[in-house]
Design an enzyme around this catalytic site. Sequence first.
Site, mmCIF file in Angstrom:
data_model
loop_
_atom_site.group_PDB
_atom_site.id
_atom_site.type_symbol
_atom_site.label_atom_id
_atom_site.label_comp_id
_atom_site.label_asym_id
_atom_site.label_seq_id
_atom_site.Cartn_x
_atom_site.Cartn_y
_atom_site.Cartn_z
ATOM 1 N N HIS A 1 41.706 37.980 15.648
ATOM 2 C CA HIS A 1 41.277 37.752 14.394
ATOM 3 C C HIS A 1 42.032 38.812 13.393
ATOM 4 O O HIS A 1 42.569 39.580 13.876
ATOM 5 C CB HIS A 1 40.191 37.948 14.205
ATOM 6 C CG HIS A 1 39.589 39.730 14.774
ATOM 7 N ND1 HIS A 1 39.877 40.618 13.789
ATOM 8 C CD2 HIS A 1 39.164 40.028 15.940
ATOM 9 C CE1 HIS A 1 39.260 41.698 14.551
ATOM 10 N NE2 HIS A 1 38.874 41.471 15.659
ATOM 11 N N GLU B 1 33.499 39.578 21.507
ATOM 12 C CA GLU B 1 34.226 41.065 21.891
ATOM 13 C C GLU B 1 33.493 41.745 22.883
ATOM 14 O O GLU B 1 32.147 41.363 23.074
ATOM 15 C CB GLU B 1 34.424 41.941 20.734
ATOM 16 C CG GLU B 1 34.975 43.366 20.849
ATOM 17 C CD GLU B 1 36.382 43.096 21.533
ATOM 18 O OE1 GLU B 1 36.474 42.845 22.555
ATOM 19 O OE2 GLU B 1 37.478 43.688 21.007
#
Length: 399
Positions: free
Chosen positions: A150, A251
């Site tokens: 990202h 994550e």
Amino acid sequence: MLVKLFIYLAAVLPAVLAAPRYKCYNPEPTTGVPTQTVTQTTIQTTIQTTAEITTQTATPYPSPEPQTPVYLNWTTVSGYFLQDETTTDPNGFDYISTNFGLIDRAYDSDAEFDPNGEKSQWQRFAHHIGELNKNSDASTEYKVLLMARHGEGWHNAAESYYGTPAWNCYWGQLSGNGTAVWEDPHLTPAGELEAIKANDFWRKQIDEHKQPAPESFYTSPLSRCTVTANLTFANLGFDNFYPIVKEFLREGVSIRTCDHRPSKTYITNMFPFYKFEEGFAELDPLYDGVKYETSEAQDLRNFNGLTDVFTKDKNTWISFTAHSGEITSLLRVLGHRAFRLATGQAIPVLVKVVSNLPKSTTTTIAPWTTPTVCPAPPVTSIANQGCVCTATATPTTTI
Ligand SMILES: *[C@@H]1O[C@H](CO)[C@@H](O)[C@H](O)[C@H]1NC(C)=O
Ligand SMILES: *[C@@H]1O[C@H](CO)[C@@H](O)[C@H](O)[C@H]1NC(C)=O
Ligand SMILES: *[C@@H]1O[C@H](CO)[C@@H](O)[C@H](O)[C@H]1NC(C)=O
């Protein structure tokens, strides 16, 4: 200046000296961590389904009940991308200025496909991968994973602003600081620009380099990824851009609020056209603000997640939008060399997947752990050493 320094030292030094030198929150478990034994049968056969994930309140993957038994083995294939070469330095490497790292070379399939040398490197590579798939046996498949990190989020900005030790032992557990919000953070203006750069890159790759567009899209449920995937691909005219939100792409779960994912409803409201893997839970089943997932537990979830994707998705060109730590773990599980990505960067990986293998061996993984944190802003925060707390505490749940 000197006077100021003395005043500062006079104020801070007694507290620094008195405080316990505790290196708070070490994300890598050291020694003495109890282990839990998981057989490879569990590892290699578990398919993540919603039912399994939802029943796991703050318990790590893998789920105890294997659904469909599948035994896969895979290996990354080098010789095609610069990122596989030991001579390529990951630091400062830019996928944008290097044609995604595709090595300029000939393939044995060129002669028949491109006798007059008119096709682009990507067209010849795509043809070559098609030939590898056509000529391999029924249990072997070649796939190209296009994994993107990202763009910069508010949590990245805050970690730089406060310093990593202080971020880990205190600030990261808050949802923000009054000006920035980092619980499930969105992109900073710089992060949005990184995603827009990725978008320009893809347009050029497809128009000029004739790179095949991804055939499937998967994204982590965290907003920095759902937003990055949209900004990267939504306006390219793809008729297949219906990304599937996958729990396993998130994550590594820590006690920091940036790892608290939003609800399914929140994601649907923001991106009504996104799809969800079967059984995706309405509320985050993993984050509890107290325990963090060990690297080994994260590798195991990625082993299961990759098995899930490779088993269900017959496409060759597969896009993942995920995170730094998550892609580090995916690369490890794929058998690729370490290649840390800066925000907005991406890496292609050619994977040879072999199915129908016999199950075997037993492995041991470290379970999730509870770290120690500072209950107030730390006195000092020194890179690679940790921070000094006035007192230490175990985290309490923030949900
Ligand atoms: C899996 O692949 C690796 C790498 O190619 C190989 O060394 C290993 O023997 C394979 N394992 C099985 C069970 O085939
Ligand atoms: C809050 O954190 C951001 C970084 O994310 C920083 O730019 C800002 O100055 C901080 N605000 C305060 C009040 O410390
Ligand atoms: C998704 O991307 C499109 C195209 O770039 C953009 O117009 C839209 O605002 C984005 N949506 C969100 C919620 O970020």
